[in-house]
Design an enzyme around this catalytic site. Structure first.
Site, PDB file in Angstrom:
ATOM      1  N   ASP A   2       4.192   1.140  12.174  1.00  0.00           N
ATOM      2  CA  ASP A   2       3.004   0.460  11.631  1.00  0.00           C
ATOM      3  C   ASP A   2       2.875  -0.979  12.105  1.00  0.00           C
ATOM      4  O   ASP A   2       1.888  -1.643  11.775  1.00  0.00           O
ATOM      5  CB  ASP A   2       3.020   0.514  10.100  1.00  0.00           C
ATOM      6  CG  ASP A   2       2.914   1.936   9.567  1.00  0.00           C
ATOM      7  OD1 ASP A   2       3.218   2.143   8.384  1.00  0.00           O
ATOM      8  OD2 ASP A   2       2.539   2.832  10.346  1.00  0.00           O
ATOM      9  N   LEU A  33       7.110  20.080   6.752  1.00  0.00           N
ATOM     10  CA  LEU A  33       8.352  19.656   6.098  1.00  0.00           C
ATOM     11  C   LEU A  33       8.162  19.526   4.581  1.00  0.00           C
ATOM     12  O   LEU A  33       9.069  19.825   3.806  1.00  0.00           O
ATOM     13  CB  LEU A  33       8.838  18.338   6.694  1.00  0.00           C
ATOM     14  CG  LEU A  33       9.102  18.353   8.212  1.00  0.00           C
ATOM     15  CD1 LEU A  33       9.452  16.956   8.713  1.00  0.00           C
ATOM     16  CD2 LEU A  33      10.193  19.359   8.562  1.00  0.00           C
ATOM     17  N   ARG A  62      -8.845  -0.599   4.268  1.00  0.00           N
ATOM     18  CA  ARG A  62      -7.995   0.421   3.659  1.00  0.00           C
ATOM     19  C   ARG A  62      -6.608  -0.125   3.355  1.00  0.00           C
ATOM     20  O   ARG A  62      -5.925   0.358   2.455  1.00  0.00           O
ATOM     21  CB  ARG A  62      -7.834   1.624   4.596  1.00  0.00           C
ATOM     22  CG  ARG A  62      -9.104   2.407   4.835  1.00  0.00           C
ATOM     23  CD  ARG A  62      -8.806   3.683   5.600  1.00  0.00           C
ATOM     24  NE  ARG A  62      -7.809   4.495   4.877  1.00  0.00           N
ATOM     25  CZ  ARG A  62      -7.459   5.717   5.287  1.00  0.00           C
ATOM     26  NH1 ARG A  62      -7.975   6.208   6.391  1.00  0.00           N
ATOM     27  NH2 ARG A  62      -6.562   6.422   4.610  1.00  0.00           N
ATOM     28  N   LYS A  85       0.838  -1.209   0.000  1.00  0.00           N
ATOM     29  CA  LYS A  85       0.000   0.000   0.000  1.00  0.00           C
ATOM     30  C   LYS A  85       0.872   1.259   0.000  1.00  0.00           C
ATOM     31  O   LYS A  85       0.684   2.180  -0.792  1.00  0.00           O
ATOM     32  CB  LYS A  85      -0.926   0.035   1.216  1.00  0.00           C
ATOM     33  CG  LYS A  85      -1.624   1.382   1.418  1.00  0.00           C
ATOM     34  CD  LYS A  85      -2.514   1.389   2.636  1.00  0.00           C
ATOM     35  CE  LYS A  85      -1.844   1.674   3.931  1.00  0.00           C
ATOM     36  NZ  LYS A  85      -1.487   3.070   4.176  1.00  0.00           N
ATOM     37  N   ASN A  86       1.850   1.305   0.906  1.00  0.00           N
ATOM     38  CA  ASN A  86       2.639   2.528   1.069  1.00  0.00           C
ATOM     39  C   ASN A  86       3.693   2.714  -0.008  1.00  0.00           C
ATOM     40  O   ASN A  86       4.440   3.684   0.016  1.00  0.00           O
ATOM     41  CB  ASN A  86       3.246   2.572   2.475  1.00  0.00           C
ATOM     42  CG  ASN A  86       2.151   2.748   3.508  1.00  0.00           C
ATOM     43  OD1 ASN A  86       1.028   3.092   3.174  1.00  0.00           O
ATOM     44  ND2 ASN A  86       2.481   2.506   4.763  1.00  0.00           N
ATOM     45  N   ARG A 140      -0.152  15.217  12.527  1.00  0.00           N
ATOM     46  CA  ARG A 140       0.433  15.008  11.191  1.00  0.00           C
ATOM     47  C   ARG A 140       0.502  16.288  10.355  1.00  0.00           C
ATOM     48  O   ARG A 140      -0.117  16.389   9.291  1.00  0.00           O
ATOM     49  CB  ARG A 140      -0.306  13.905  10.455  1.00  0.00           C
ATOM     50  CG  ARG A 140      -0.326  12.608  11.260  1.00  0.00           C
ATOM     51  CD  ARG A 140      -0.976  11.467  10.546  1.00  0.00           C
ATOM     52  NE  ARG A 140      -0.107  10.852   9.560  1.00  0.00           N
ATOM     53  CZ  ARG A 140      -0.424   9.749   8.870  1.00  0.00           C
ATOM     54  NH1 ARG A 140      -1.602   9.190   9.064  1.00  0.00           N
ATOM     55  NH2 ARG A 140       0.395   9.240   7.991  1.00  0.00           N
ATOM     56  N   CYS A 200      -5.220  12.875  11.821  1.00  0.00           N
ATOM     57  CA  CYS A 200      -5.939  11.593  11.832  1.00  0.00           C
ATOM     58  C   CYS A 200      -5.844  11.030  13.235  1.00  0.00           C
ATOM     59  O   CYS A 200      -5.199  11.615  14.096  1.00  0.00           O
ATOM     60  CB  CYS A 200      -5.401  10.666  10.759  1.00  0.00           C
ATOM     61  SG  CYS A 200      -4.015   9.666  11.269  1.00  0.00           S
TER      62      CYS A 200
HETATM   63  C1  EPZ Z   1       3.970   7.172   6.049  1.00  0.00           C
HETATM   64  O1  EPZ Z   1       3.157   8.263   6.505  1.00  0.00           O
HETATM   65  C2  EPZ Z   1       3.033   5.956   6.002  1.00  0.00           C
HETATM   66  N1  EPZ Z   1       1.941   6.221   5.096  1.00  0.00           N
HETATM   67  C3  EPZ Z   1       2.491   5.664   7.399  1.00  0.00           C
HETATM   68  O2  EPZ Z   1       1.731   4.453   7.333  1.00  0.00           O
HETATM   69  C4  EPZ Z   1       3.658   5.427   8.339  1.00  0.00           C
HETATM   70  O3  EPZ Z   1       3.176   5.276   9.650  1.00  0.00           O
HETATM   71  C5  EPZ Z   1       4.613   6.641   8.313  1.00  0.00           C
HETATM   72  O4  EPZ Z   1       5.047   6.912   6.965  1.00  0.00           O
HETATM   73  C6  EPZ Z   1       5.849   6.424   9.165  1.00  0.00           C
HETATM   74  O5  EPZ Z   1       6.522   5.278   8.777  1.00  0.00           O
HETATM   75  C7  EPZ Z   1       2.155   6.120   3.754  1.00  0.00           C
HETATM   76  O6  EPZ Z   1       3.239   5.842   3.278  1.00  0.00           O
HETATM   77  C8  EPZ Z   1       0.984   6.378   2.863  1.00  0.00           C
HETATM   78  P1  EPZ Z   1       5.882  10.763   7.996  1.00  0.00           P
HETATM   79  P2  EPZ Z   1       3.685   9.783   6.421  1.00  0.00           P
HETATM   80  O7  EPZ Z   1       5.765  11.985   7.159  1.00  0.00           O
HETATM   81  O8  EPZ Z   1       4.472   9.964   5.182  1.00  0.00           O
HETATM   82  C9  EPZ Z   1       5.839  14.153  11.379  1.00  0.00           C
HETATM   83  C10 EPZ Z   1      -0.097   2.995   7.682  1.00  0.00           C
HETATM   84  O9  EPZ Z   1      -0.554   2.493   8.733  1.00  0.00           O
HETATM   85  N2  EPZ Z   1       5.807  15.120  10.254  1.00  0.00           N
HETATM   86  O10 EPZ Z   1       7.133   9.977   7.918  1.00  0.00           O
HETATM   87  O11 EPZ Z   1       2.520  10.669   6.662  1.00  0.00           O
HETATM   88  C11 EPZ Z   1       4.513  13.391  11.490  1.00  0.00           C
HETATM   89  O12 EPZ Z   1       3.553  14.114  12.184  1.00  0.00           O
HETATM   90  C12 EPZ Z   1       0.329   4.484   7.681  1.00  0.00           C
HETATM   91  O13 EPZ Z   1       0.050   2.378   6.630  1.00  0.00           O
HETATM   92  C13 EPZ Z   1       5.912  16.477  10.530  1.00  0.00           C
HETATM   93  O14 EPZ Z   1       6.029  16.874  11.681  1.00  0.00           O
HETATM   94  O15 EPZ Z   1       4.650   9.805   7.706  1.00  0.00           O
HETATM   95  C14 EPZ Z   1       4.929  12.127  12.201  1.00  0.00           C
HETATM   96  O16 EPZ Z   1       4.938  12.335  13.571  1.00  0.00           O
HETATM   97  C15 EPZ Z   1      -0.001   5.186   8.945  1.00  0.00           C
HETATM   98  N3  EPZ Z   1       5.868  17.338   9.500  1.00  0.00           N
HETATM   99  C16 EPZ Z   1       6.329  11.892  11.659  1.00  0.00           C
HETATM  100  O17 EPZ Z   1       6.778  13.126  11.118  1.00  0.00           O
HETATM  101  C17 EPZ Z   1       5.727  16.932   8.191  1.00  0.00           C
HETATM  102  O18 EPZ Z   1       5.680  17.767   7.279  1.00  0.00           O
HETATM  103  C18 EPZ Z   1       6.394  10.814  10.572  1.00  0.00           C
HETATM  104  O19 EPZ Z   1       5.559  11.181   9.515  1.00  0.00           O
HETATM  105  C19 EPZ Z   1       5.628  15.555   7.925  1.00  0.00           C
HETATM  106  C20 EPZ Z   1       5.669  14.652   8.973  1.00  0.00           C
END
Ligand code: EPZ
Length: 418
Positions: free
Chosen positions: A305, A125, A397, A22-23, A121, A116
């Site tokens: 995850d 960045l 999902r 999915k990711n 989130r 969410c």
């Molecule tokens: C990806 O989400 C995955 N989703 C998530 O999987 C996964 O949990 C996550 O990476 C971490 O591994 C997809 O790939 C579609 P991040 P993403 O940006 O890209 C903070 C599942 O269950 N952050 O690495 O949204 C954020 O709040 C899902 O399949 C900022 O502060 O994750 C979080 O605390 C859930 N500012 C941390 O970084 C930003 O601009 C990691 O988020 C972006 C992120």
């Protein structure tokens, strides 16, 4: 309303094959917007989130034909640069169109997906990186609009190795003038997969999988390609825990063992036997397992995850385990539901202290998000009598045909509509 009925007590046995990730498929679908030629994706999992991304592409005018596990995408018919707010709110990952639209067309308009259940989130960045490449971004009243009269390469240091921000910047920089360097980049396998996919289309990206990625911008992407998506490492981990928590023995096919090393290490530490072969893993469970401590970290650390799934497994371990969630600030919503099944879990800030018990008891529980839902299914497989899981739309999902594949391993699972 649909709900799952899971009757526990069966040791899972047999073999299953893992679906496409999915990711990985979501950023590949967004990335196809960078191309002017048809793209074929194979191994596409039948998931609600994939459907939502397909709807997002179609709302932009892109033609998408989905048959079985193959998707044919024709991005040459792109005509809109605005994703409808309903779609953006339905799935956070729809924000992955920002980078490609900016890179190819110099403009986009998307709605904030909003927080969410697992955390606030923010997208600071993503926007900081796109601004560094020269985009003028207005982020106002829940809506983000961006314009760039020609993106420029930039040297970007990410405050946190965000997966989504790394992907959006990689895609925008693919068609920018000059070279972009992303430092402290995310190193997840999905980032490597996106690099390989974009390079097949004609991009020039190096370093994915390490903490510094270099993108030499090109004028356009016009290779016609077919690409098979990598297997889902979180689905792999979920089935590994399913075998372990039911004291079973399962052969899991279509796996990349390196992608689940952190999960394998923790299961082995608890006493589970795991045999890795080229593209498959054999999990053989002991009758009892030990407590272990876990800290979720960006890849190659332990994946957030897989945190809920490991928590329910450790709820039945001998001894006390501590799980610390370092990625999302609100990813313990499954704890209340696991307590309803009899587990002994105490929360202390970002840590959960899990005192192992002998048995879980089936009851009515609710899935609050995708991975929390998976943990409840695993708990139900191990529990005495039947667990009724509500909120199964969350599971659909991210897991393809979950109950029919569990049934193939001998599980007693059924879905009912009430
Ligand atoms: C990806 O989400 C995955 N989703 C998530 O999987 C996964 O949990 C996550 O990476 C971490 O591994 C997809 O790939 C579609 P991040 P993403 O940006 O890209 C903070 C599942 O269950 N952050 O690495 O949204 C954020 O709040 C899902 O399949 C900022 O502060 O994750 C979080 O605390 C859930 N500012 C941390 O970084 C930003 O601009 C990691 O988020 C972006 C992120």
């Amino acid at each position: 309303m649909e709900r799952l009925l899971v009757t526990g007590g069966t040791r899972l046995r047999g073999s299953i094959a893992i679906s496409g990730a999915k990711n990985a498929i979501l950023p590949l679908l967004a990335g196809s917007l960078l191309s002017e030629r048809p793209v074929v994706l194979e191994g596409v999992p039948s998931l609600i989130d994939v459907k939502t991304m397909k709807d997002a592409l179609e709302s932009l005018g892109v033609k998408v034909n989905w048959t079985g596990d193959t998707m044919q995408i024709d991005p040459s018919s792109l005509r809109s640069l605005e994703v409808p707010p309903t779609l953006a709110r339905r799935m956070r990952a729809s924000n992955l169109v920002m980078g490609p639209l900016l890179g190819r067309c110099g403009r986009f308009k998307v709605s904030y997906p909003g927080g969410c259940t697992i955390g606030s989130r923010p997208m600071d960045l993503h926007l900081k990186g796109l601004r560094a490449c020269g985009a003028v971004i207005d982020d106002d009243h829940g809506c983000i609009t961006a314009e760039a009269a020609g993106l420029q390469g930039a040297d970007i240091h990410l405050d946190f190795p965000s997966v989504g921000a790394t992907e959006n910047i990689m895609m925008a920089a693919t068609l920018a003038r000059g070279t972009t360097i992303i430092r402290n980049a995310a190193r997840e396998p999905e980032i490597v997969e996106l690099q390989n996919f974009l390079n097949k289309l004609g991009a020039r990206i190096r370093g994915a999988g390490m903490d510094t990625i270099r993108i030499d911008g090109v004028k356009k992407l016009n290779q016609e390609i077919a690409h098979r998506v990598i297997p889902d490492r979180i689905e792999t981990g979920t089935f590994m825990v399913a075998a372990a928590i039911t004291r079973g023995e399962v052969l899991i096919n279509n796996v990349i063992p390196e992608h689940v090393e952190a999960v394998t290490a923790k299961l082995r530490e608890a006493g589970v036997s795991i045999k890795e072969e080229d593209d498959r893993i054999i999990v053989t469970a002991p009758s009892n397992w030990k407590a272990v401590d876990i800290r979720t970290m960006p890849f190659p650390g332990f994946p957030t995850d897989m945190q809920p799934q490991m928590m329910v497994f450790l709820a039945l371990a001998q001894g006390t385990s501590i799980i610390t969630e370092n990625i999302f600030e609100n990813r313990f919503r499954h704890v209340g539901e696991l307590r309803r099944m009899g587990s002994q879990i105490r929360l202390e800030g970002r840590s959960a202290v899990i005192t192992g018990i002998k048995d879980l008891t089936g009851t009515v529980v609710e899935a609050t998000d995708l991975r929390a839902g998976a943990a409840l299914v695993l708990g139900g497989l191990a529990a005495e009598n039947t667990t009724i899981i509500e909120g199964v739309q969350h599971l659909d999902r991210g897991y393809e045909n979950l109950e029919s594949r569990l049934k193939m391993l001998g599980a007693q699972v059924s879905r009912e509509i009430i």
